[in-house]
Design a protein around this motif. Structure first.
Motif, PDB file in Angstrom:
ATOM      1  N   ILE A   1     -60.983  35.976  48.701  1.00 27.90           N
ATOM      2  CA  ILE A   1     -60.303  34.691  48.832  1.00 27.90           C
ATOM      3  C   ILE A   1     -61.301  33.548  48.683  1.00 27.90           C
ATOM      4  N   GLY A   2     -62.488  33.702  49.284  1.00 29.25           N
ATOM      5  CA  GLY A   2     -63.498  32.665  49.176  1.00 29.25           C
ATOM      6  C   GLY A   2     -63.965  32.461  47.754  1.00 29.25           C
ATOM      7  N   ILE A   3     -64.216  33.555  47.037  1.00 28.82           N
ATOM      8  CA  ILE A   3     -64.656  33.452  45.642  1.00 28.82           C
ATOM      9  C   ILE A   3     -63.560  32.833  44.779  1.00 28.82           C
ATOM     10  N   ALA A   4     -62.320  33.230  45.014  1.00 34.31           N
ATOM     11  CA  ALA A   4     -61.201  32.662  44.238  1.00 34.31           C
ATOM     12  C   ALA A   4     -61.081  31.160  44.493  1.00 34.31           C
ATOM     13  N   ALA A   5     -61.206  30.746  45.746  1.00 34.77           N
ATOM     14  CA  ALA A   5     -61.127  29.318  46.059  1.00 34.77           C
ATOM     15  C   ALA A   5     -62.278  28.569  45.422  1.00 34.77           C
ATOM     16  N   GLY A   6     -63.481  29.175  45.434  1.00 37.00           N
ATOM     17  CA  GLY A   6     -64.626  28.511  44.829  1.00 37.00           C
ATOM     18  C   GLY A   6     -64.470  28.335  43.338  1.00 37.00           C
ATOM     19  N   PHE A   7     -63.925  29.350  42.653  1.00 36.66           N
ATOM     20  CA  PHE A   7     -63.809  29.253  41.205  1.00 36.66           C
ATOM     21  C   PHE A   7     -62.696  28.316  40.777  1.00 36.66           C
ATOM     22  N   THR A   8     -61.613  28.287  41.526  1.00 40.18           N
ATOM     23  CA  THR A   8     -60.495  27.410  41.131  1.00 40.18           C
ATOM     24  C   THR A   8     -60.712  25.983  41.624  1.00 40.18           C
ATOM     25  N   LEU A   9     -60.807  25.786  42.930  1.00 42.30           N
ATOM     26  CA  LEU A   9     -60.958  24.436  43.471  1.00 42.30           C
ATOM     27  C   LEU A   9     -62.345  23.861  43.195  1.00 42.30           C
ATOM     28  N   GLY A  10     -63.391  24.668  43.482  1.00 42.97           N
ATOM     29  CA  GLY A  10     -64.752  24.168  43.298  1.00 42.97           C
ATOM     30  C   GLY A  10     -65.087  23.909  41.853  1.00 42.97           C
ATOM     31  N   GLU A  11     -64.670  24.796  40.976  1.00 39.21           N
ATOM     32  CA  GLU A  11     -64.931  24.622  39.551  1.00 39.21           C
ATOM     33  C   GLU A  11     -64.269  23.358  39.025  1.00 39.21           C
ATOM     34  N   THR A  12     -63.008  23.165  39.391  1.00 32.71           N
ATOM     35  CA  THR A  12     -62.279  21.965  38.942  1.00 32.71           C
ATOM     36  C   THR A  12     -62.938  20.700  39.453  1.00 32.71           C
ATOM     37  N   LEU A  13     -63.284  20.686  40.747  1.00 36.00           N
ATOM     38  CA  LEU A  13     -63.930  19.511  41.337  1.00 36.00           C
ATOM     39  C   LEU A  13     -65.301  19.263  40.713  1.00 36.00           C
ATOM     40  N   GLY A  14     -66.071  20.334  40.489  1.00 33.98           N
ATOM     41  CA  GLY A  14     -67.400  20.172  39.911  1.00 33.98           C
ATOM     42  C   GLY A  14     -67.364  19.640  38.499  1.00 33.98           C
ATOM     43  N   ARG A  15     -66.407  20.087  37.697  1.00 38.86           N
ATOM     44  CA  ARG A  15     -66.310  19.586  36.327  1.00 38.86           C
ATOM     45  C   ARG A  15     -65.960  18.108  36.294  1.00 38.86           C
ATOM     46  N   ARG A  16     -65.022  17.718  37.149  1.00 34.62           N
ATOM     47  CA  ARG A  16     -64.597  16.315  37.150  1.00 34.62           C
ATOM     48  C   ARG A  16     -65.707  15.388  37.627  1.00 34.62           C
TER      49      ARG A  16
END
Length: 352
Positions: free
Chosen positions: A87-102
């Protein structure tokens, strides 16, 4: 549910350091953005992953966690650990990835291959980080269990030593009483009355692991009054306990074996008897307890010198068990010149 915020802050710093290493790797793979942008992107993914796992584990029932020193919470066991990590990895890739790109990569367009590579890096980094924190928490839990076992073993050993000391004191007193019966029955009766009162006051109090130094001196005064019935004017006593040291905790019956040795081996062999001085003082960060007698003394150069018989051996072993290497016993003596025993204890108290 309580959260150890100091431990959370320490974990946060470890995650930041881990993300700095990941940013070096991603800068080499995607050189189109500088290290600062890659670091910001990695922090977004890493922190979202960590926060999900860090606080998610507090939601797991305590019965499924390994206890640890870090806030009392460990990692969940079995499939719960795998599920929380996923769950942590999934949250990091979806939410964190999106936030980091923006925030840091702007309108950067990546291929499907780049997305797959980014997912693999996130999974690998998340798995390695989770394993690190899991191993760290497990090591802390094992250290806590070891410390508890050592403390319990130390307390059991102190209780054993004390249980050996109490009958030794009683047997010595009864031997004195038996010798007195034949020569002075009235004094023997007085001694028996004092022995009854002394045992009632002493044996119950000595069941605790520690008691105030004032209580130790009070029991010592009772014992010396008991011995004074047998020795009469041949025994002179001086007790010196400063008021500021009265409440300091010490093991029960710590000084009495030394006083018994002083009377039995030092004063009683002399026709004129002698005097005993017991004092307490502070020396820096240490408490110094001194038992000094004017008795027969002994030759310190003899092979058996310094052993001091059962009483001194018990005192050495008890303070070694209770205080470790932070306490010591020093003995000075010479034939005809009396004996001085100094116990040096740390003011911070026992290890247990």
């Amino acid at each position: 549910m309580s959260i150890a915020w100091r431990d959370v802050g320490r974990h946060f710093l470890l995650v930041v350091a881990f993300c700095c290493v990941i940013a070096v790797l991603t800068t080499g793979i995607w050189p189109g953005h500088g290290y600062a942008a890659q670091l910001g992107h990695a922090l977004c993914i890493g922190l979202v992953t960590w926060l999900t796992i860090e606080f998610g584990r507090y939601a797991v029932d305590e019965r499924h966690c390994h206890p640890s020193l870090e806030g009392g919470h460990g990692w969940p066991r079995g499939w719960r650990a795998l599920l929380l990590t996923a769950i942590g990895i999934a949250a990091g890739f979806t939410l964190g990835e999106t936030l980091g790109r923006r925030l840091f990569l702007g309108a950067d367009l990546r291929s499907a291959r780049d997305d797959q590579l980014g997912l693999l890096i996130t999974i690998a980094a998340g798995a390695v980080g989770s394993f690190f924190f899991h191993a760290r928490g497990r090591a802390a839990a094992l250290a806590a269990e070891l410390a508890r076992a050592e403390r319990d073993a130390g307390e059991a050993r102190l209780a054993l030593l004390q249980s050996q000391l109490e009958p030794h004191m009683l047997f010595n007193t009864l031997a004195n009483l038996r010798a007195l019966i034949g020569v002075d029955p009235q004094a023997a009766q007085q001694m028996l009355d004092r022995l009854d009162a002394y045992l009632r006051a002493t044996l119950a109090a000595s069941r605790s692991a520690q008691h105030p130094l004032a209580a130790e001196f009070a029991r010592l005064a009772d014992y010396l009054a008991l011995m004074a019935v047998r020795m009469g004017p041949r025994l002179a006593v001086a007790l010196d306990l400063p008021d500021e040291l009265r409440t300091l905790p010490v093991p029960p019956l710590l000084l009495q074996p030394l006083v018994e040795n002083a009377i039995r081996h030092g004063l009683e062999p002399r026709i004129e008897g002698g005097h005993i001085e017991v004092s307490a003082r502070r020396s820096g960060d240490a408490l110094v307890l001194t038992v000094r007698d004017s008795g027969a003394g002994f030759d310190m150069t003899e092979p058996a010198a310094g052993a001091g018989g059962f009483g001194l051996a018990q005192v050495r072993e008890r303070i070694a068990t209770a205080y470790g290497g932070r306490a010591r016993v020093d003995v000075q003596s010479r034939p005809g010149g009396g004996t001085t025993v100094c116990i040096r204890l740390p003011m911070s108290g026992a290890t247990s």
